[in-house]
Structure formats: C-alpha cells, structure tokens
Design a protein around this motif. Structure first.
Motif, PDB file in Angstrom:
ATOM      1  N   LEU A 333       0.731  -1.213   0.073  1.00 23.87           N
ATOM      2  CA  LEU A 333       0.044  -0.005   0.223  1.00 23.87           C
ATOM      3  C   LEU A 333       0.735   1.083   0.139  1.00 23.87           C
ATOM      4  O   LEU A 333       0.853   2.394  -0.872  1.00 23.87           O
ATOM      5  CB  LEU A 333      -0.938  -0.097   1.345  1.00 23.87           C
ATOM      6  CG  LEU A 333      -2.073   0.994   1.232  1.00 23.87           C
ATOM      7  CD1 LEU A 333      -2.778   1.050   0.106  1.00 23.87           C
ATOM      8  CD2 LEU A 333      -2.610   0.595   2.630  1.00 23.87           C
ATOM      9  N   GLY A 334       2.011   1.391   0.802  1.00 29.84           N
ATOM     10  CA  GLY A 334       2.756   2.423   0.925  1.00 29.84           C
ATOM     11  C   GLY A 334       3.497   2.522  -0.565  1.00 29.84           C
ATOM     12  O   GLY A 334       3.787   3.649  -0.929  1.00 29.84           O
ATOM     13  N   ALA A 335       3.984   1.607  -1.303  1.00 30.56           N
ATOM     14  CA  ALA A 335       4.486   1.491  -2.300  1.00 30.56           C
ATOM     15  C   ALA A 335       3.726   1.923  -3.440  1.00 30.56           C
ATOM     16  O   ALA A 335       4.098   2.991  -4.436  1.00 30.56           O
ATOM     17  CB  ALA A 335       5.125   0.078  -2.804  1.00 30.56           C
ATOM     18  N   ALA A 336       2.261   1.643  -3.640  1.00 28.56           N
ATOM     19  CA  ALA A 336       1.493   2.047  -4.463  1.00 28.56           C
ATOM     20  C   ALA A 336       1.224   3.560  -4.130  1.00 28.56           C
ATOM     21  O   ALA A 336       0.951   4.346  -5.265  1.00 28.56           O
ATOM     22  CB  ALA A 336       0.196   1.306  -4.497  1.00 28.56           C
ATOM     23  N   PHE A 454      -4.891  -6.015  -6.267  1.00 26.11           N
ATOM     24  CA  PHE A 454      -4.481  -6.753  -5.030  1.00 26.11           C
ATOM     25  C   PHE A 454      -4.915  -6.120  -3.668  1.00 26.11           C
ATOM     26  O   PHE A 454      -5.407  -6.652  -2.695  1.00 26.11           O
ATOM     27  CB  PHE A 454      -2.996  -7.073  -5.060  1.00 26.11           C
ATOM     28  CG  PHE A 454      -2.433  -7.977  -4.132  1.00 26.11           C
ATOM     29  CD1 PHE A 454      -2.452  -9.171  -4.611  1.00 26.11           C
ATOM     30  CD2 PHE A 454      -2.015  -7.492  -2.925  1.00 26.11           C
ATOM     31  CE1 PHE A 454      -1.524 -10.152  -3.553  1.00 26.11           C
ATOM     32  CE2 PHE A 454      -1.456  -8.302  -2.005  1.00 26.11           C
ATOM     33  CZ  PHE A 454      -1.419  -9.726  -2.414  1.00 26.11           C
ATOM     34  N   LEU A 455      -4.501  -4.852  -3.806  1.00 29.65           N
ATOM     35  CA  LEU A 455      -4.641  -4.015  -2.597  1.00 29.65           C
ATOM     36  C   LEU A 455      -6.353  -3.740  -2.238  1.00 29.65           C
ATOM     37  O   LEU A 455      -6.866  -3.757  -1.267  1.00 29.65           O
ATOM     38  CB  LEU A 455      -4.117  -2.640  -2.669  1.00 29.65           C
ATOM     39  CG  LEU A 455      -2.581  -2.834  -2.654  1.00 29.65           C
ATOM     40  CD1 LEU A 455      -2.169  -1.246  -2.807  1.00 29.65           C
ATOM     41  CD2 LEU A 455      -2.179  -2.998  -1.133  1.00 29.65           C
ATOM     42  N   GLU A 456      -7.425  -3.575  -3.318  1.00 32.20           N
ATOM     43  CA  GLU A 456      -8.616  -3.646  -3.044  1.00 32.20           C
ATOM     44  C   GLU A 456      -9.414  -4.747  -2.864  1.00 32.20           C
ATOM     45  O   GLU A 456     -10.353  -4.811  -2.049  1.00 32.20           O
ATOM     46  CB  GLU A 456      -9.302  -2.973  -4.455  1.00 32.20           C
ATOM     47  CG  GLU A 456      -8.821  -1.688  -4.687  1.00 32.20           C
ATOM     48  CD  GLU A 456      -9.710  -0.967  -5.567  1.00 32.20           C
ATOM     49  OE1 GLU A 456     -10.373  -1.560  -6.400  1.00 32.20           O
ATOM     50  OE2 GLU A 456      -9.655   0.532  -5.730  1.00 32.20           O
ATOM     51  N   ALA A 463      -8.448   1.951  -1.696  1.00 30.66           N
ATOM     52  CA  ALA A 463      -7.624   1.866  -0.669  1.00 30.66           C
ATOM     53  C   ALA A 463      -6.260   2.587  -0.717  1.00 30.66           C
ATOM     54  O   ALA A 463      -5.807   3.276   0.028  1.00 30.66           O
ATOM     55  CB  ALA A 463      -7.045   0.290  -0.410  1.00 30.66           C
ATOM     56  N   ILE A 464      -5.913   2.812  -1.998  1.00 28.35           N
ATOM     57  CA  ILE A 464      -4.690   3.698  -2.330  1.00 28.35           C
ATOM     58  C   ILE A 464      -5.121   5.021  -2.073  1.00 28.35           C
ATOM     59  O   ILE A 464      -4.268   5.833  -1.563  1.00 28.35           O
ATOM     60  CB  ILE A 464      -4.274   3.475  -3.826  1.00 28.35           C
ATOM     61  CG1 ILE A 464      -3.866   1.792  -3.972  1.00 28.35           C
ATOM     62  CG2 ILE A 464      -3.057   4.436  -4.165  1.00 28.35           C
ATOM     63  CD1 ILE A 464      -3.591   1.732  -5.417  1.00 28.35           C
TER      64      ILE A 464
END
Length: 480
Positions: A333-336, A454-456, A463-464
C-alpha cells in the motif's frame, strides 16, 4: 480600631515578603531579585551560563552594572570560581534536601525582562538597556538577540515538524527570524521564559529557539555587539571534554523536546533517535496502534530509516538466494501510494513462497529454530506468534521485516498462520505470475502484477486514495 479587608490583605503581603526576604538572606541568596529595581536603572536581571570561557570575568563585568546577576549552573562550578559577593548561584539540578530549582525564591522576580548571557561576554554600559527597549516592542517578537564578539549573527528560519519528530533550519526570508547562528545575548520577558517547559535547558540558545518556534514567537536581531573576552588556548583534552559535554547536553535536550532529527541549513543532518546499538524508539504495539499514534505523532524518522535499510537488505538476500518474494499488506500500500513506507507504519511485510525457504541459508537456519545473525548484523528468527519469520535490524533494535510463507492450493495462495487482521486474506496466485518491479523505500522491490486489484481485495475499494491508520477503532487519521 477596625481593620478593613484591604488593610489585612496588604499587611499579609508585606509580612510574607519579609519572611521570604529573611529566609533567603539566611541562605545567602541574592536579595536584590526580591525587590523591583529603581526606575532609573534597566530592570533586567542577568542569568549567566556555561563555564568554558571566563565565568569570573563575565560575572565581574555585569556585576558592575546596577542589575541583579545569577549564574545558572547544573552544579556549582568546580574548581570553585571566585564570584563577586553580589552574584548568586542558581542550581538547576534538584536535590533531595532542597526545593525544586524553579520554585526557589530567586525566581519569584518582579522584573519584566531577563537577559541570558553566555560566559565570555563583557558588559557595555547602556547596551543592555538598549536591548531591553527592543524587547518591549509589539508584535509576535518575544526574543531579542545581540551578538557577542566581532562575528555577526546569522538569522535562520526554523521549521518544526512535530509529527515527523524533525526540526529544519534554513535561510530566513526577509523579516523572518526564528533562530540565530553565532554567540548571542538573548533577552525575553521573564514571564515568557519561566512559562516554557524547559526554560534553562542546555544548550540554552537551541532550547529557547525550538520552544519559541513551537509557539510562533518572532526573534529580533540587534546590530550592536557585546565585547567578547579573549579565550585562552584550549588543550586537546579540554576540547574533547567540551565537545562531549555539548553532545550529551544536546542529545538530552532533543529527547526532552521530542526531536529525533535536525536538518541543518547546509543539508547536513543530526540524528538523536535509535540505532543498531540501541532499542527501538517505541515499545510493544497493541491493537495495531503504536503509542506514538496516540500521542499525535508518526513513526520516528530513525525507525523509518532502519526499516528502509532492513527491507533493502532482506530483499537483496532473498533475490540472491532465488527466493520468490513480493510486497505484502501495508508495505505494498505504501509503495503504491508513495513509493515508500507509510509514514506511520512500524514494520515491513513481504510474502514468500514457502517452498523457497530452504534456498536461503539465513531463513533455513531460522526455520530450524535458532535465531541467527547474518554477516551485516541483521537477526533472522522464526516468529513466536506462528509460522512466519522476522528479520530484525539488530539484536538490540527489534525493528523488523516480517516474511510470510504462502503456498498455492487450487490456484489460491494461502498460509498456515492468520493473525486476524482484516487485510490478511487468501488471493489468486495469478497476481504473482509474473511478479513486477516496484519502487519502494529507496530500492526496487518485487510486487504483485496488479497492485490496485490486489490491494482492493485486501483493504477494500479506494484503498490507495483513502489513507487510514491501521486500527481506526482506536485512532483514525482525521483525529490529528
């Protein structure tokens, strides 16, 4: 004769002052501070600090002026310094058999301004009064600085970032001054000085500038300079002692002020937080909410630096050993979102293929049940909470990267340990075919091929774009 309430109050006040006066005189105090000075003299008491230059000469010089003079010291000067009889000593460190220093009668002054004078400064008749008049001007100016010696003071901007535990110095804009570079006499209202949490902490100028910046106080620069005493040559041992004392005091001050990183005007940095040889800056995390979040702060910068270093080291080891890994959870999440660790995160999460554990010598040793320190001092171990691994920054500093061993089952990646985090769910293995490079924490890491999807799947839609703290039921982002 009938005594009115006003007369009784006045008599009581006079009696209290007489008692304080007698008690203080018996202890050898500086009685002139208990009384307002005559209007014909500058109403500015002097506080002297530091002993590296010429304390006796400075005290004699300012004692020649019709003003009260105190030497502020953590302990009495040793070897003893011959001070004039009218100069008092203000001990800053409490002792068991005396009241706290700031409760001492010497500080119950009725004088409007106080001057803080560094050791090695000589008095000039009339100059102190001139500085005092500048301190009475209106506006946000609460501090006045006058140079000592022939080197002019340099005005600096000072920007505080409390959530990031950081103080930044830089060139000042016209009309803006928050700190000065150089030796200076500092003047401010007595009530402002002793309303500060750390009024006489060392180093005194830095302590005052930082606390003033927290409050938005302005600083006025005076062109007229106080003469400086000639400094005798200092021995190498004396220089070493002075430098070590200054560093000790500065570290203690930064700890008290909640600053772990200073960025200087020339780009250099000073760090005051944790390192490989110390424990990390925060304790055990409860309910996924570290203590610093509850205090309105984010991850200390020294901790973020250590996490970046550990993550890069671990990724390099895994890649060299042929272990397939990817950014997981909040780290992805931090990377995105930022290309970096989330500013309030306290660890890094990587997924790995369980069948690849034996390919890495350090992972294999940890899997056998014994913590092992690699050649660069990072500690690899099996986590006590379940079937996963941790790589710590060092034996002392337990900032860490978590390695989660997944394995495929029917086209879905799963694992044996689930800690109950909402985002801790299974996912299709197709996200890892192929894995893709992604910028993270100063290096290029491997990540699932569709980070958003993936994150959602893990965190939910948006989320991003919608940051939130790890456990909003305890503390949510909008509360800051």
């Amino acid at each position: 004769m009938r005594v009115t309430p006003c007369q009784a109050t006045l008599a009581g006040a006079i009696g209290l002052n007489l008692l304080l006066y007698c008690a203080w005189r018996d202890r050898g105090g500086v009685t002139s501070l208990l009384l307002s000075p005559p209007r014909s003299i500058p109403s500015i008491p002097i506080l002297l600090w530091d002993f590296e230059n010429d304390l006796a000469g400075t005290a004699r010089s300012f004692a020649s002026l019709p003003v009260p003079v105190l030497v502020a010291a953590e302990t009495a000067p040793y070897p003893p310094v011959p001070l004039p009889a009218e100069v008092g000593l203000l001990p800053l460190c409490p002792t068991a058999d005396r009241p706290p220093p700031l409760a001492h009668p010497k500080l119950h002054v009725r004088i409007h301004h106080t001057a803080l004078v560094p050791d090695g400064t000589h008095a000039v008749p009339g100059l102190l009064e001139h500085v005092g008049h500048a301190g009475r001007r209106a506006g946000d100016t609460r501090l006045v600085a006058a140079p000592v010696g022939s080197v002019p003071l340099r005005c600096q901007e000072l920007r505080l970032e409390p959530r990031a535990w950081t103080a930044r110095y830089g060139p000042s804009a016209p009309g803006v001054c928050r700190a000065v570079e150089g030796t200076a006499v500092l003047l401010l209202r007595t009530r402002d000085l002793f309303a500060l949490p750390f009024p006489l902490a060392r180093p005194v100028p830095t302590a005052l500038f930082v606390q003033a910046a927290f409050r938005g106080w302005g600083l006025r620069l005076m062109p007229a300079a106080f003469p400086a005493a000639r400094r005798p040559p200092i021995s190498p041992h004396g220089r070493w002692k002075a430098e070590n004392l200054a560093e000790t005091r500065r570290r203690r001050l930064m700890h008290d002020l909640g600053i772990k990183r200073e960025v200087l005007a020339d780009g250099r940095e000073r760090w005051y937080g944790c390192s490989k040889d110390t424990a990390r800056c925060f304790g055990t995390v409860h309910a996924r909410t570290p203590q610093y979040l509850l205090a309105g702060r984010w991850t200390p910068p020294c901790c973020l630096r250590a996490l970046r270093e550990t993550a890069q080291h671990v990724a390099g080891i895994l890649e060299a050993a042929g272990v397939r890994y990817w950014l997981e959870g909040g780290s992805l999440l931090g990377a995105a979102r930022l290309g970096d660790i989330i500013p309030w995160d306290y660890d890094v999460d990587l997924g790995i293929y369980r069948e690849d554990v034996r390919k890495c010598r350090w992972l294999a040793a940890a899997a056998a049940g014994e913590p092992v320190e690699d050649t660069e001092g990072f500690l690899w171990e099996k986590a006590a909470e379940g079937d996963f691994y941790r790589v710590h920054y060092s034996r002392s500093n337990r900032l860490h990267v978590d390695l989660w061993p997944f394995y495929p089952r029917g086209g879905v990646m799963t694992k044996d340990t689930w800690l109950g985090h909402p985002q801790d769910v299974e996912f299709p293995e197709s996200f890892l075919h192929p894995r893709v490079p992604m910028a993270f924490a100063g290096f290029t890491a491997m990540a699932p091929n569709n980070a958003r999807a993936f994150l959602e799947l893990k965190f939910g839609p948006g989320a991003i774009e919608n940051p939130e703290y790890p456990n909003p039921t305890v503390k949510y982002l909008g509360q800051d």
